[in-house]
Write a protein that holds these residues in place. Structure first.
Motif, PDB file in Angstrom:
ATOM      1  N   VAL A   1       1.265  -1.389  -0.073  1.00  0.00           N
ATOM      2  CA  VAL A   1       0.154  -0.102  -0.121  1.00  0.00           C
ATOM      3  C   VAL A   1       1.217   1.437   0.745  1.00  0.00           C
ATOM      4  O   VAL A   1       0.528   1.874  -1.007  1.00  0.00           O
TER       5      VAL A   1
ATOM      6  N   ALA B   1       1.033   4.153  -2.922  1.00  0.00           N
ATOM      7  CA  ALA B   1       0.604   5.684  -2.134  1.00  0.00           C
ATOM      8  C   ALA B   1       1.796   6.685  -3.326  1.00  0.00           C
ATOM      9  O   ALA B   1       2.260   7.405  -4.087  1.00  0.00           O
TER      10      ALA B   1
ATOM     11  N   TRP C   1      -5.816   4.580   4.743  1.00  0.00           N
ATOM     12  CA  TRP C   1      -5.740   3.664   4.624  1.00  0.00           C
ATOM     13  C   TRP C   1      -5.087   3.121   5.659  1.00  0.00           C
ATOM     14  O   TRP C   1      -5.442   2.475   6.917  1.00  0.00           O
ATOM     15  N   LEU C   2      -3.577   3.463   5.496  1.00  0.00           N
ATOM     16  CA  LEU C   2      -2.549   2.657   5.762  1.00  0.00           C
ATOM     17  C   LEU C   2      -2.836   3.205   7.899  1.00  0.00           C
ATOM     18  O   LEU C   2      -2.513   2.764   8.365  1.00  0.00           O
TER      19      LEU C   2
ATOM     20  N   VAL D   1      -6.049   8.505  -4.521  1.00  0.00           N
ATOM     21  CA  VAL D   1      -5.810   7.813  -4.688  1.00  0.00           C
ATOM     22  C   VAL D   1      -4.670   7.396  -3.743  1.00  0.00           C
ATOM     23  O   VAL D   1      -4.782   6.917  -2.710  1.00  0.00           O
ATOM     24  N   GLY D   2      -3.819   8.171  -3.974  1.00  0.00           N
ATOM     25  CA  GLY D   2      -2.311   8.092  -2.657  1.00  0.00           C
ATOM     26  C   GLY D   2      -2.663   7.975  -1.294  1.00  0.00           C
ATOM     27  O   GLY D   2      -2.244   7.668  -0.348  1.00  0.00           O
ATOM     28  N   ALA D   3      -3.649   9.620  -1.232  1.00  0.00           N
ATOM     29  CA  ALA D   3      -3.531  10.096  -0.075  1.00  0.00           C
ATOM     30  C   ALA D   3      -5.024   9.006   0.191  1.00  0.00           C
ATOM     31  O   ALA D   3      -4.014   8.744   1.956  1.00  0.00           O
TER      32      ALA D   3
ATOM     33  N   LEU E   1      -5.270   5.923   0.153  1.00  0.00           N
ATOM     34  CA  LEU E   1      -3.989   4.819   0.276  1.00  0.00           C
ATOM     35  C   LEU E   1      -3.006   5.023   2.019  1.00  0.00           C
ATOM     36  O   LEU E   1      -3.229   4.281   2.297  1.00  0.00           O
ATOM     37  N   LEU E   2      -3.086   6.352   1.800  1.00  0.00           N
ATOM     38  CA  LEU E   2      -1.925   6.612   3.111  1.00  0.00           C
ATOM     39  C   LEU E   2      -2.867   6.650   4.313  1.00  0.00           C
ATOM     40  O   LEU E   2      -3.199   6.143   5.312  1.00  0.00           O
TER      41      LEU E   2
ATOM     42  N   ALA F   1       1.371  11.840 -10.120  1.00  0.00           N
ATOM     43  CA  ALA F   1       0.730  13.202 -10.503  1.00  0.00           C
ATOM     44  C   ALA F   1       1.588  14.427  -9.531  1.00  0.00           C
ATOM     45  O   ALA F   1       1.284  14.665 -10.474  1.00  0.00           O
TER      46      ALA F   1
ATOM     47  N   PHE G   1      -3.837  11.910  -7.201  1.00  0.00           N
ATOM     48  CA  PHE G   1      -3.135  12.487  -5.544  1.00  0.00           C
ATOM     49  C   PHE G   1      -3.737  12.037  -3.885  1.00  0.00           C
ATOM     50  O   PHE G   1      -3.114  11.773  -3.339  1.00  0.00           O
TER      51      PHE G   1
ATOM     52  N   CYS H   1       1.646   6.720  -6.968  1.00  0.00           N
ATOM     53  CA  CYS H   1       0.447   7.550  -7.050  1.00  0.00           C
ATOM     54  C   CYS H   1       1.302   9.652  -7.274  1.00  0.00           C
ATOM     55  O   CYS H   1       0.723  10.132  -7.899  1.00  0.00           O
ATOM     56  N   PHE H   2       1.542   9.535  -5.335  1.00  0.00           N
ATOM     57  CA  PHE H   2       2.435  11.004  -5.305  1.00  0.00           C
ATOM     58  C   PHE H   2       3.664  10.859  -6.550  1.00  0.00           C
ATOM     59  O   PHE H   2       3.486  12.102  -7.151  1.00  0.00           O
TER      60      PHE H   2
END
Lengths: 321, 600
Positions: free
Chosen positions: A10, A14, B191-192, B184-186, B188-189, A21, B182, A17-18
């Motif tokens: 995960v 993430a 979620w963590l 989605v990444g946030a 995911l974080l 982006a 971005f 993704c960053f």
């Protein structure tokens, strides 16, 4: 899958993704292929070819008509346009200036379409020593003048170069300059009654060839459009080489020449067929021409010569259709 | 719990959805603003270019320099948004154009034909105009021309807005994609973070609950200051109190679980909790699993005659009344048993009866022993009665007859009187010995009759005479004066062990020894027969009653009895009874000790 493994996956996702982006370049921009065409016969031939049949949509191709060879070269050099109709020496200058280009088409091989005219009273090239010569600097005319002077063991330093174009000042020979370098069809606008033809492109060892030069950076992006342009050009080749009436009328309308003047201009411009292009390219003759021109231009200080010549010639395009 | 039901997933999804919605809204708004801005810039550029070109046209055409207009037009044509630019004269005839095929044509025949009317207006007012459609922008700028500068030409530049729109749409899409990725990444974080801060901590708390439920050691509470740490600490404190209570009750429960007697307890509250210790299975002969299925399973083991009394006792307890001990007969798989039930109500803080509890003791052995004792006593009395009746009484009757005969003879002056008196004396002597034997059977150790030593010697004579075995005795002369009851108990112990060794152990040589060793008396029975440990007490067969009595006497004396079998080093089977002297001897300074010593 353990909790630790899941956390690593995960976290990596993430981070991915960053990174995406932040550093994603964006969607590919579908900009049209912008071609700068001038007033030379090679340009007119290309415009004629593209005006036939179903026009390519504006989203794919845009023609920008410019006056003056230097304007085309500057537009290409500044990346205002993606391609331009240039002569081979202008192509070498592009490469020397750090803007590598690829040759997509050989449009015309000048057979006297580029001329050094002198005003009445000047009958030899030697007589030009110390005289004022009207020429478009850093253009094919500049190269032609150099070759003309060199033929009588003179160089550009032996004359006064006056930057102007015949199109701008069609009566320059009367009172402003002693000689003038001019190309078709502008030649037809110059008062030729008292002008003397001292030298022309038919006397050159390495001919003046006008080409469709494309910026290396956009070649791959617009390859499909370039292929269409080549196909259209080859389709109308018979009309151009046979001086078809439609073609003649098109030229006359766009250049403002009379039909007879247009015919005369076309005769001096050797439109190259596909076979002729292949002969020039496959046989290595074109590379020889380029190399020879490069050396000459370096010696004449028309090129700095610090960069290697990068002018690939896309022969495959001519085999495509 | 399925992952999609977890708070972690729902929150992350909610944030993602809400974020996507916000991004969409923002991107749409941004695109609109972008388009408006770009169109505004295009309008400004169009107006500027047309005005500039109009000025150049006016100047260049006045000086007969049309190529300058072409040059200026060519630079305007470099704009990627320009579709067509024309310079017309006062008759709308195209003089200069970015596409030379329109040279000499009219404006009406060109692609900019919809500029005809606005250009006319512009000429009349000599003011620039901007005509805008959804797809195009037309910028019109008039200029003066002609030798007398009375002519009015116009510059018309047409720009395509679609490029702007497509660029804006592309930029909006790029922004949307970028922000969405971005987000989605946030998420995911997030979620963590939720996994670490919520899910894992909730799991720890749940694990604490399971551990506490399993009566394991209460784990330490979570660290931190968030709600989960607070909840964990509260739970920890609660469980610690329960754990402490549980630990404090453990000795009691271990005691209860270890009891041989049944301990039971039933709550009268709505929870109806009940408890019965493992001794239930031994005493009642029924499985605890049965009682878990049926709370009144124990009632079925009670005999029908006693069942009613048990039920009535339970009712009385529920009402808070004290009840007497209840003796019940219970049928088990090992046979019938006798139990003694001692029950009592338990009152709560308000005086109401909250539960009932009790003990159930297995008194079957006691009952049997008592019955056997009664039987043996009765048998002994009967035997003594028979002995008295059949022997002593008969002899006394015989002697009476002889005395009556002597009276008759005396009255007759017969000469056989001395012989008859001798016979009477012999019979009286035998009768006296018989009576003495009977007395010794009842009281083997007599203070005036030689005490324990004499009794033991008599025992040896009895064994030799009755069983034809060799039997020797050896008593320590340093033995202190013993209490008569204690001496009797010692004698009976020796009697039982020696007799069992001969009768059941098939011994042919017995030795009975008694000596003092420090603070103990050592009574040792040696046998060359079977080992003493194999001669088990068995109440049902009667012989065990003797050993039962031996155990009783040992308990009274506070003595220990051990057996050892013959071995290569020692050929004797031994029964050793160690008796504390304090339990059996007189206090040396007491009157009894002195009188006993004098008697001895």
């Amino acid at each position: 899958m353990s909790t630790r493994q899941r956390k690593i996956i995960v976290s990596t996702a993430a981070l991915g993704c960053f990174v995406f982006a932040l550093f994603w370049a964006g969607l590919p921009a579908s900009s049209p292929f912008v071609v700068a065409v001038g007033t030379r016969m090679g340009s007119e031939a290309l415009v004629f070819a593209l005006s036939r049949g179903e026009p390519l949509p504006a989203s794919q191709l845009r023609l920008v008509e410019m006056v003056g060879a230097t304007a085309l070269a500057r537009a290409l050099e500044n990346e205002v346009v993606d391609a331009a109709i240039l002569s081979l020496d202008e192509v070498l200058q592009m490469g020397d200036g750090g803007q590598p280009v690829r040759i997509a088409l050989l449009l015309e091989q000048s057979r006297g379409a580029d001329v050094l005219l002198a005003k009445e009273g000047i009958t030899r090239i030697e007589d030009l020593r110390g005289r004022r010569i009207g020429v478009e600097l850093r253009s094919v005319g500049h190269y032609l003048l150099h070759k003309a002077l060199k033929s009588v063991e003179m160089d550009l330093g032996d004359v006064q170069l006056i930057p102007l174009t015949a199109r701008e000042v069609p009566n320059a020979l009367e009172d402003q300059v002693d000689a003038l370098v001019v190309s078709e069809p502008d030649l037809r606008h110059v008062n030729l009654v008292k002008a003397i033809r001292l030298f022309d492109s038919s006397e050159l060892e390495q001919p003046i060839v006008r080409v469709l030069a494309v910026r290396e950076a956009v070649w791959a992006q617009h390859i499909e459009v370039i292929q269409k342009i080549c196909a259209r050009f080859f389709e109308v080749q018979p009309q151009m080489t046979s001086s078809d009436e439609e073609f003649m009328a098109f030229i006359a309308r766009r250049t403002g020449l009379t039909p007879s003047d247009a015919s005369g201009a076309i005769r001096r411009c050797g439109f190259l067929t596909r076979e002729k292009m292949r002969q020039l390219a496959v046989g290595g003759r074109l590379e020889t021409i380029l190399a020879s021109k490069r050396q000459e231009m370096i010696q004449a200080e028309l090129l700095v010569g610090q960069r290697e010549m990068l002018t690939p010639i896309e022969i495959d395009l001519w085999n495509h259709h | 719990m399925r992952f999609i039901h977890s708070l972690q997933f729902k929150l992350s999804l909610l944030v993602l959805v809400f974020g996507i919605a916000l991004i969409g809204l923002g991107v749409v708004q941004q695109r609109q603003r972008d388009v408006e801005r770009q169109v505004e810039v295009l309008r400004s550029d169009a107006l500027g270019a047309s005005a500039r070109l109009a000025g150049i046209s006016q100047h260049a055409l006045r000086r007969d320099m049309p190529s300058m207009v072409d040059l200026a037009l060519s630079y305007v044509a470099a704009s990627r948004d320009l579709t067509l630019g024309v310079v017309t004269d006062q008759n709308n005839s195209i003089l200069h154009v970015t596409d030379r095929q329109w040279v000499g044509q009219t404006l009406e025949s060109s692609p900019l034909n919809f500029a005809t009317l606005p250009s006319r207006e512009s000429r009349s007012t000599m003011s620039s105009a901007l005509v805008e459609t959804p797809a195009e922008i037309l910028s019109i700028a008039p200029f003066l021309m002609g030798d007398d500068m009375r002519g009015r030409g116009v510059v018309v530049l047409g720009y395509d807005k679609r490029n702007i729109l497509s660029k804006a749409a592309r930029r909006a899409m790029e922004d949307a994609i970028r922000f969405a990725v971005f987000l989605v990444g946030a998420c995911l974080l997030l979620w963590l973070a939720l996994n670490s801060l919520v899910t894992e901590r909730v799991s720890l708390v749940l694990r604490q609950t399971d551990q506490a439920a399993g009566k394991e050691l209460v784990p330490e509470p979570l660290e931190g200051k968030d709600e989960f740490a607070t909840m964990s600490r509260a739970f920890f404190n609660s469980m610690r109190v329960r754990q402490d209570l549980w630990e404090s009750q453990q000795p009691l429960w271990k005691l209860v679980d270890g009891l041989k007697d049944v301990f039971w307890s039933v709550s009268l509250g709505p929870d109806r909790n009940w408890y019965v210790n493992p001794a239930y299975e031994t005493v009642w002969g029924r499985s605890l699993e049965n009682i878990k299925r049926d709370r009144f399973d124990w009632l079925r083991a009670i005999s029908k005659a006693d069942r009613k009394r048990a039920i009535e006792c339970f009712k009385a307890l529920r009402e808070g009344r004290a009840v007497d001990d209840l003796r019940l007969k219970v049928t088990t798989s090992n046979g019938p048993k006798r139990v003694l039930c001692r029950s009592f109500p338990v009152q709560g803080a308000h005086g109401d009866v909250i539960s009932v509890a009790g003990l159930v003791m297995d008194v079957t052995e006691v009952h049997t022993v008592n019955r056997r004792l009664a039987e043996v006593s009765e048998q002994e009395r009967r035997r003594m009665g028979w002995d008295l009746h059949d022997d002593l009484c008969q002899r006394l009757v015989g002697t009476l007859f002889k005395c009556n005969s002597m009276v008759t003879a005396l009255k007759r002056n017969e000469l056989t009187l001395p012989e008859r008196l001798e016979q009477i004396a012999e019979e009286i002597t035998e009768t006296t010995q018989l009576a003495r034997g009977l007395a010794r059977g009842l009281a083997p150790v007599l203070q005036g009759g030689g005490g324990l030593e004499a009794a033991v010697e008599h025992l040896a004579m009895y064994l030799r005479k009755s069983f034809q075995v060799r039997c020797e005795t050896a008593l320590d002369p340093r033995l202190p004066p013993l209490q008569p009851e204690s001496a009797t108990h010692l004698y009976r112990i020796a009697q039982e062990l020696a007799t069992n060794a001969v009768k059941h152990g098939k011994a042919t040589h017995i030795e009975i020894l008694l000596w003092r060793e420090d603070d103990d008396l050592q009574l040792q029975i040696r046998s060359n027969g079977e080992p003493f440990s194999g001669l088990n007490a068995n109440l049902d067969k009667g012989a065990g009653m003797g050993m039962h009595m031996v155990r009783q006497r040992l308990e009274i004396l506070g003595a220990q009895l051990t057996f050892s079998s013959a071995s290569a080093e020692d050929p004797w089977n031994l029964a050793v009874c160690e008796v504390p002297i304090d339990e059996v001897a007189y206090d040396e300074n007491s009157i009894e000790a002195m009188s006993g010593a004098e008697t001895a």
